[in-house]
Design a protein around this motif. Sequence first.
Motif, mmCIF file in Angstrom:
data_model
loop_
_atom_site.group_PDB
_atom_site.id
_atom_site.type_symbol
_atom_site.label_atom_id
_atom_site.label_comp_id
_atom_site.label_asym_id
_atom_site.label_seq_id
_atom_site.Cartn_x
_atom_site.Cartn_y
_atom_site.Cartn_z
ATOM 1 N N VAL A 48 59.452 52.975 59.486
ATOM 2 C CA VAL A 48 58.177 52.502 60.027
ATOM 3 C C VAL A 48 57.176 53.646 60.106
ATOM 4 C CG1 VAL A 48 57.028 51.448 62.018
ATOM 5 C CG2 VAL A 48 59.351 50.721 61.383
ATOM 6 N N LEU A 49 55.983 53.396 59.575
ATOM 7 C CA LEU A 49 54.853 54.292 59.793
ATOM 8 C C LEU A 49 54.034 53.662 60.912
ATOM 9 C CD1 LEU A 49 55.277 54.075 56.405
ATOM 10 C CD2 LEU A 49 53.528 55.846 56.526
ATOM 11 N N LEU A 50 54.169 54.168 62.110
ATOM 12 C CA LEU A 50 53.483 53.635 63.276
ATOM 13 C C LEU A 50 52.259 54.502 63.554
ATOM 14 C CD1 LEU A 50 53.677 51.514 65.607
ATOM 15 C CD2 LEU A 50 54.853 53.286 66.935
ATOM 16 N N GLY A 105 54.334 41.608 69.291
ATOM 17 C CA GLY A 105 55.335 41.775 70.337
ATOM 18 C C GLY A 105 56.339 42.797 69.855
ATOM 19 N N ALA A 106 56.521 43.869 70.599
ATOM 20 C CA ALA A 106 57.404 44.947 70.143
ATOM 21 C C ALA A 106 58.821 44.454 69.884
ATOM 22 C CB ALA A 106 57.414 46.084 71.166
ATOM 23 N N ASP A 107 59.325 43.590 70.752
ATOM 24 C CA ASP A 107 60.684 43.085 70.565
ATOM 25 C C ASP A 107 60.793 42.261 69.286
ATOM 26 O OD1 ASP A 107 61.603 44.286 72.880
ATOM 27 O OD2 ASP A 107 61.293 42.502 74.120
ATOM 28 N N ARG A 108 59.783 41.423 69.025
ATOM 29 C CA ARG A 108 59.791 40.600 67.815
ATOM 30 C C ARG A 108 59.684 41.482 66.569
ATOM 31 N NH1 ARG A 108 61.391 37.770 64.082
ATOM 32 N NH2 ARG A 108 59.971 36.428 62.908
ATOM 33 N N PHE A 109 58.825 42.498 66.639
ATOM 34 C CA PHE A 109 58.661 43.425 65.519
ATOM 35 C C PHE A 109 59.979 44.129 65.205
ATOM 36 C CE2 PHE A 109 57.744 47.703 63.906
ATOM 37 C CZ PHE A 109 56.927 47.421 62.809
ATOM 38 N N ILE A 110 60.636 44.633 66.218
ATOM 39 C CA ILE A 110 61.917 45.327 66.041
ATOM 40 C C ILE A 110 62.966 44.377 65.473
ATOM 41 C CG2 ILE A 110 63.834 46.439 67.262
ATOM 42 C CD1 ILE A 110 61.659 47.499 69.254
ATOM 43 N N GLN A 111 63.024 43.169 66.036
ATOM 44 C CA GLN A 111 63.993 42.177 65.561
ATOM 45 C C GLN A 111 63.778 41.876 64.084
ATOM 46 O OE1 GLN A 111 63.231 38.138 66.768
ATOM 47 N NE2 GLN A 111 65.400 37.592 66.773
ATOM 48 N N PHE A 112 62.521 41.644 63.704
ATOM 49 C CA PHE A 112 62.215 41.341 62.307
ATOM 50 C C PHE A 112 62.637 42.483 61.388
ATOM 51 C CE2 PHE A 112 59.138 42.287 58.924
ATOM 52 C CZ PHE A 112 59.439 41.246 58.052
ATOM 53 N N CYS A 113 62.252 43.708 61.738
ATOM 54 C CA CYS A 113 62.572 44.850 60.885
ATOM 55 C C CYS A 113 64.073 45.069 60.772
ATOM 56 C CB CYS A 113 61.889 46.107 61.416
ATOM 57 S SG CYS A 113 60.091 46.127 61.213
ATOM 58 N N ARG A 114 64.775 44.937 61.875
ATOM 59 C CA ARG A 114 66.223 45.162 61.850
ATOM 60 C C ARG A 114 66.950 44.080 61.056
ATOM 61 N NH1 ARG A 114 69.433 47.331 66.895
ATOM 62 N NH2 ARG A 114 70.857 47.498 65.135
#
Length: 237
Positions: free
Chosen positions: A110-112, A94-103
């Motif tokens: 991020v290497l996407l 989930g993009a939102d979860r990924f962003i939240q975790f990283c932040r």
Amino acid sequence: MEIILYLSNGYPTLESSFSTAIEYADAGCRMMEIDFPSRDPYLEGDYIADRMAKALEVCDDYEKYMESMVRLKERLPEVHFLVLAYENTVEEIGADRFIQFCRENDFEDVLLVGLKDEKIKNQIMEGGLKVSCYVQFHMLPEEIESAKASNGFVYMQAKPNGNINPDYPTLESCIKHLRDCGIERPIYCGVGVHAPEDVKMVKDAGGDAAFVGSTILKLHEDVPAMKDMIRRYKAQC
């Protein structure tokens, strides 16, 4: 100037990769590329793809990978981590979860890879993270434009694989051109860094760091030899 070592997260187990990161750091590594193993790592060679597949056989819960990454950050505060994730993995998390975790945990770089379009990349950038961009040695104009438009480090191909732009025939000239284009962000060089002298080549060319991959990965079963090799690479920095 630093070396960046690749950490196969979860291979052969999460505890094993956690221990490997500690050995990396003890040998002097201060930057690590840590992955979320993808279920479809179609851009990887068989070696890395197989490691990802075996990691997921043992643990296919990405929340567990996140927990291990947080533990690593706490254990190794002196190490800067770069997160590798396929777009298909970010979609599953989930993009939102990924962003939240990283932040929340200061995984800002991020290497996407494996993008279908720019949607998720833009969402991640808008979420406050830095997304890297890859520039091949033959310096394609569209890749240079993408690098200028990105907000993360530039992943510069360290050695040509047959294609060379006559205007920029050396790594030094490639890096200089990127700087002349106004790119002030870090330039990390990889692909072709297979020996300690290659790190010196990157340093002399003006690179900020050099990715070191399979040379170290293939020594995981012999930790003293692995750490000795890491120190030999590090000495060129």
